[in-house]
Design a protein around this motif. Structure first.
Motif, PDB file in Angstrom:
ATOM      1  N   SER A   1       0.748  -1.131   0.021  1.00  9.92           N
ATOM      2  CA  SER A   1       0.019  -0.015  -0.108  1.00  9.92           C
ATOM      3  C   SER A   1       0.921   1.045   0.028  1.00  9.92           C
ATOM      4  N   PHE A   2       0.137   2.475  -0.281  1.00  8.72           N
ATOM      5  CA  PHE A   2       1.146   3.530  -0.256  1.00  8.72           C
ATOM      6  C   PHE A   2       1.296   3.944   1.044  1.00  8.72           C
ATOM      7  N   LYS A   3       0.729   3.781   2.024  1.00  8.69           N
ATOM      8  CA  LYS A   3       1.054   3.835   3.394  1.00  8.69           C
ATOM      9  C   LYS A   3       2.385   2.983   3.517  1.00  8.69           C
ATOM     10  N   ASP A   4       2.645   1.799   3.068  1.00 10.45           N
ATOM     11  CA  ASP A   4       3.556   0.899   3.739  1.00 10.45           C
ATOM     12  C   ASP A   4       4.752   1.630   2.955  1.00 10.45           C
TER      13      ASP A   4
ATOM     14  N   MET B   1       5.573   4.395   1.859  1.00 12.27           N
ATOM     15  CA  MET B   1       5.935   5.910   2.466  1.00 12.27           C
ATOM     16  C   MET B   1       6.507   5.546   3.734  1.00 12.27           C
ATOM     17  N   ALA B   2       5.970   4.892   4.662  1.00 12.69           N
ATOM     18  CA  ALA B   2       6.821   4.366   6.027  1.00 12.69           C
ATOM     19  C   ALA B   2       8.204   3.789   5.662  1.00 12.69           C
ATOM     20  N   GLU B   3       8.249   3.173   4.768  1.00 12.35           N
ATOM     21  CA  GLU B   3       9.633   2.425   4.388  1.00 12.35           C
ATOM     22  C   GLU B   3      10.856   3.605   3.781  1.00 12.35           C
TER      23      GLU B   3
END
Length: 131
Positions: free
Chosen positions: A34-37, A39-41
């Protein structure tokens, strides 16, 4: 055999039944992060301190030990410098001087106590001493 292009021929879509379509969509959703994953990475990668080739070479040639404790102190020192608006900083950890590009989160060079005789550090805007 006729190798000429045939113009004005309709392109027919490949028809799949709904079950095949749904299973393909489910596989794509489960395989792609996901985009969230993502971005967090990227944020975590940016927060990690990296060492330039020159710094790695200096650490190896001068046999400077870089343990987890020292690395944590170095990271904390860089964060303190960043919070004060520093761009290029001298961070002292256990009698080892690290020149760090705070903006790039990169250690540029390292100098141990034995190699510090008459050294002058230029092009820095801050110094952080970690205990």
């Amino acid at each position: 055999m006729d190798n000429r292009l045939k113009i004005n021929q309709p392109i027919n879509p490949i028809h799949k039944n709904k079950q095949q379509n749904n299973s393909v969509n489910k596989q794509q959703k489960s395989e792609s992060p996901s985009f969230k994953d993502i971005m967090a990475e990227k944020i975590n990668d940016k927060e990690k301190l990296s060492f330039s080739k020159h710094a790695k070479k200096r650490i190896d040639s001068r046999s400077i030990p870089v343990s987890k404790t020292e690395l944590n102190k170095l990271n904390n020192g860089v964060e303190k410098a960043r919070n004060k608006g520093a761009k290029d900083s001298l961070v002292m950890v256990n009698n080892v001087a690290y020149i760090v590009s705070v903006e790039n989160n990169t250690v540029v060079t390292a100098v141990d106590e034995a190699s510090m005789d008459d050294n002058v550090f230029t092009n820095i805007d801050s110094a952080v001493f970690m205990k």
